[in-house]
Design an enzyme around this catalytic site. Structure first.
Site, PDB file in Angstrom:
ATOM      1  N   ARG A  10       0.843  -1.194   0.000  1.00  0.00           N
ATOM      2  CA  ARG A  10       0.000   0.000   0.000  1.00  0.00           C
ATOM      3  C   ARG A  10       0.874   1.239   0.000  1.00  0.00           C
ATOM      4  NH1 ARG A  10      -1.092   3.838   3.124  1.00  0.00           N
ATOM      5  NH2 ARG A  10       0.021   2.938   4.884  1.00  0.00           N
ATOM      6  N   VAL A  11       0.478   2.198  -0.827  1.00  0.00           N
ATOM      7  CA  VAL A  11       1.062   3.535  -0.782  1.00  0.00           C
ATOM      8  C   VAL A  11      -0.092   4.513  -0.598  1.00  0.00           C
ATOM      9  CG1 VAL A  11       3.153   3.040  -2.109  1.00  0.00           C
ATOM     10  CG2 VAL A  11       1.063   3.704  -3.309  1.00  0.00           C
ATOM     11  N   SER A  12       0.208   5.681  -0.040  1.00  0.00           N
ATOM     12  CA  SER A  12      -0.852   6.615   0.320  1.00  0.00           C
ATOM     13  C   SER A  12      -1.342   7.473  -0.831  1.00  0.00           C
ATOM     14  CB  SER A  12      -0.380   7.537   1.449  1.00  0.00           C
ATOM     15  OG  SER A  12      -0.105   6.771   2.589  1.00  0.00           O
ATOM     16  N   THR A  13      -0.456   7.840  -1.739  1.00  0.00           N
ATOM     17  CA  THR A  13      -0.862   8.766  -2.776  1.00  0.00           C
ATOM     18  C   THR A  13      -0.558   8.217  -4.165  1.00  0.00           C
ATOM     19  OG1 THR A  13       1.245   9.915  -2.725  1.00  0.00           O
ATOM     20  CG2 THR A  13      -0.482  10.774  -1.298  1.00  0.00           C
ATOM     21  N   GLN A  67       3.063   8.091  -5.422  1.00  0.00           N
ATOM     22  CA  GLN A  67       4.004   7.165  -4.798  1.00  0.00           C
ATOM     23  C   GLN A  67       4.002   5.853  -5.576  1.00  0.00           C
ATOM     24  OE1 GLN A  67       2.431   7.128  -0.770  1.00  0.00           O
ATOM     25  NE2 GLN A  67       4.138   8.383  -0.066  1.00  0.00           N
TER      26      GLN A  67
END
Length: 182
Positions: A7-10, A13
């Protein structure tokens, strides 16, 4: 089965490093998503993996903060994994819910992930307050023109008609006029 979760937040990324680590950890399936970790809401890939887990399976993440940023969410996810007879492992941290030491370390990491999130929020609020003091940050522009509402009301236009013309909620009109709706 070994299920990997990255998982990445944005959107800007990249999860490639996490995917590579999960591939090296011999994951049979890897799911990736670009969502904030502060809540489980809207994290469909995580929900899919949790639904797939069966007894003896392993959910693999690179770091605990990829799984959850709050201790409450982390504990809920761990409870779900455990209830299915599965385990959680991290590639970069000594977390393995199959051992007592791994469980203890997991709880400590969860506390620090939540602490980091809270610190970030505090810094953001401090930055906004400082920008407001300097007159740089004024917040978003009001979406309702109060003067226009009062002018239309003075002309005898009903609150319902004002709301229709301005494409706003009738409750907003009543609130602006200082009246109770209904």
């Amino acid at each position: 089965m070994r299920y990997g979760y990255a998982r990445v937040s944005t959107i800007d990324q990249n999860a490639a490093t996490q995917e590579e680590a999960l591939t090296n950890a011999r994951c049979d399936m890897i799911r990736v998503e670009k969502k904030s970790g502060t809540s489980r809401e809207g994290r469909s890939e995580l929900e899919t993996l949790l639904a797939f887990l069966r007894e003896g399976d392993v959910l693999v993440v690179t770091r605990i903060d990829r799984l959850a940023r709050s201790i409450a969410d982390l504990q809920t996810i761990i409870a779900e994994v455990k209830a299915k007879g599965a385990q959680l492992q991290c590639t970069e941290q000594p977390v393995d819910t199959g051992t007592a030491a791994g469980k203890a370390f997991l709880d400590m990491l969860g506390v620090f992930a939540e602490f980091e999130t809270n610190l970030r929020k505090e810094r953001q609020m401090e930055g906004i307050a400082a920008a407001k003091e300097r007159g740089v940050y004024k917040g978003r522009r009001p979406s309702i023109d109060r003067d226009q509402i009062h002018a239309m009301n003075a002309e005898g236009v009903s609150p319902t008609e004002i709301a229709r013309r301005l494409r706003i909620g009738r409750t907003s009109v009543y609130r602006c006029l200082g009246r109770v709706a209904g």
